[in-house]
Scaffold this active site. Structure first.
Site, PDB file in Angstrom:
ATOM      1  N   TYR A  83      36.574  48.074  39.991  1.00  0.00           N
ATOM      2  CA  TYR A  83      37.994  48.441  40.811  1.00  0.00           C
ATOM      3  C   TYR A  83      38.078  49.882  40.831  1.00  0.00           C
ATOM      4  O   TYR A  83      38.997  50.420  40.008  1.00  0.00           O
ATOM      5  CB  TYR A  83      39.329  47.772  39.873  1.00  0.00           C
ATOM      6  CG  TYR A  83      39.308  46.538  39.762  1.00  0.00           C
ATOM      7  CD1 TYR A  83      38.255  45.669  40.494  1.00  0.00           C
ATOM      8  CD2 TYR A  83      39.854  45.564  38.750  1.00  0.00           C
ATOM      9  CE1 TYR A  83      38.300  44.100  40.527  1.00  0.00           C
ATOM     10  CE2 TYR A  83      40.136  44.214  38.772  1.00  0.00           C
ATOM     11  CZ  TYR A  83      39.235  43.642  39.326  1.00  0.00           C
ATOM     12  OH  TYR A  83      39.156  42.226  39.261  1.00  0.00           O
ATOM     13  N   GLY A 237      47.550  35.089  46.162  1.00  0.00           N
ATOM     14  CA  GLY A 237      47.015  35.935  47.043  1.00  0.00           C
ATOM     15  C   GLY A 237      46.391  35.178  48.714  1.00  0.00           C
ATOM     16  O   GLY A 237      46.427  36.000  49.522  1.00  0.00           O
ATOM     17  N   GLY A 246      38.710  40.655  53.079  1.00  0.00           N
ATOM     18  CA  GLY A 246      37.979  39.855  54.216  1.00  0.00           C
ATOM     19  C   GLY A 246      38.568  38.470  54.522  1.00  0.00           C
ATOM     20  O   GLY A 246      37.802  37.798  55.262  1.00  0.00           O
TER      21      GLY A 246
END
Length: 322
Positions: A83, A237, A246
């Site tokens: 991350y 999300g 994507g």
């Protein structure tokens, strides 16, 4: 058929205007291996901003969110060494914001997958490379031992078949060496969970799952039978533009979610998180954000009690996948 207990209505408008702040303990706790965590946690993936953003989030803002999360009772933080943006790292931000770490704070990280400096995924790690992944997280976080390490299976978002035995065995060796306290697995198929638990105790499964993404209903139930935490990622999300790298936002059930949200004085995202928590006491959520307002909304969602009628309406949006 899932049986839901009758619950009382909680109006989050009233909660948010009360004198007390939201509390991550409102949804209860779970024993994550030898550590107790509140069921509402925090995911660090979006601390730096949304992937693809040309400018990262302000570092001070990210640190403020982490510190506020702990103030609100969050004691389960999910992160990974991969991350990062070119000038931001989730692990570094966590260390800068929260050291010295509270005694009850559990930091969960992921290994197996890794990213190059340009952010693209590298070839998946061999079992003998997992130690370097663990040591990288230890170094970045400033720890001597990692609380929970998930073997994140596969290099991309799609789940991949194959035996996890050698990798789980290598992770068990790292636990025996004192570098890892508890073992989890992520992005796995049901048969991979069955294989893993024959090799070492597994404390959590972290897979993609949510109201409109329910292929793992059976795996979630199996985790409950085994006393293993099920920790969904992208549980809210899936309906938010740009939240899933994507991906395109799911439109299914938008009207139903908004109807339940309006009845409770809540946001649609809070309803999605509350629905996820209602799937079982072993389900933990790790919503991520870099915004203080959204953080408080996410934590407050743990207090939202959906009625049987609410759950029946929401359950009907996306039936379980056989």
């Amino acid at each position: 058929m899932t049986t839901h207990t009758t619950t009382t209505r909680t109006d989050l408008t009233a909660v948010s205007t009360a004198s007390t702040a939201p509390d991550a303990a409102a949804a209860g706790t779970w024993q994550l291996g030898d550590r107790t965590v509140n069921r509402v946690g925090f995911g660090a993936m979006r601390l730096m901003g949304t992937f693809g953003d040309p400018v990262p989030r302000d570092r001070a803002d990210a640190i403020a969110v982490l510190r506020r999360a702990v103030e609100l009772g969050v004691n389960h933080v999910d992160t990974a060494a991969f991350y990062f943006f070119p000038t931001r790292s989730a692990n570094e931000l966590i260390g800068a914001a929260l050291q010295p770490y509270p005694d009850d704070l559990v930091i969960t990280t992921k290994i197996g997958a890794s990213a190059s400096r340009d952010g693209s995924f590298e070839p998946y790690a061999r079992p003998d490379q997992l130690r370097s992944h663990v040591e990288e997280n230890i170094r970045q976080l400033g720890l001597d031992q990692l609380d929970v390490v998930n073997l994140r299976w596969g290099a991309g978002l799609d789940r991949e078949p194959g035996s996890v035995a050698e990798h789980v065995g290598a992770l068990a060796d790292l636990r025996d060496a004192g570098l890892v306290r508890n073992i989890g697995i992520s992005n796995v198929l049901p048969e991979q969970l069955d294989e893993a638990v024959q090799i070492a105790p597994v404390v959590c499964v972290q897979n993609r799952y949510g109201l409109t993404d329910r292929a793992d209903d059976g795996l979630l139930a199996r985790c409950g039978e085994l006393g293993i935490a099920f920790v969904p990622f992208f549980s809210m999300g899936a309906a938010v533009p740009g939240a899933v790298p994507g991906g395109t936002p799911h439109e299914a059930g938008r009207a139903e979610v908004e109807s339940v949200a309006a009845a409770h004085g809540a946001t649609p995202s809070q309803v999605r998180q509350a629905w996820t928590l209602h799937r079982g006491p072993h389900v933990l959520t790790i919503p991520g954000t870099g915004d203080l307002g959204h953080l408080e909304q996410n934590v407050a969602a743990g207090a939202l009690r959906l009625s049987d009628d609410d759950l029946a309406l929401l359950d009907g949006i996306a039936p379980p996948v056989a």
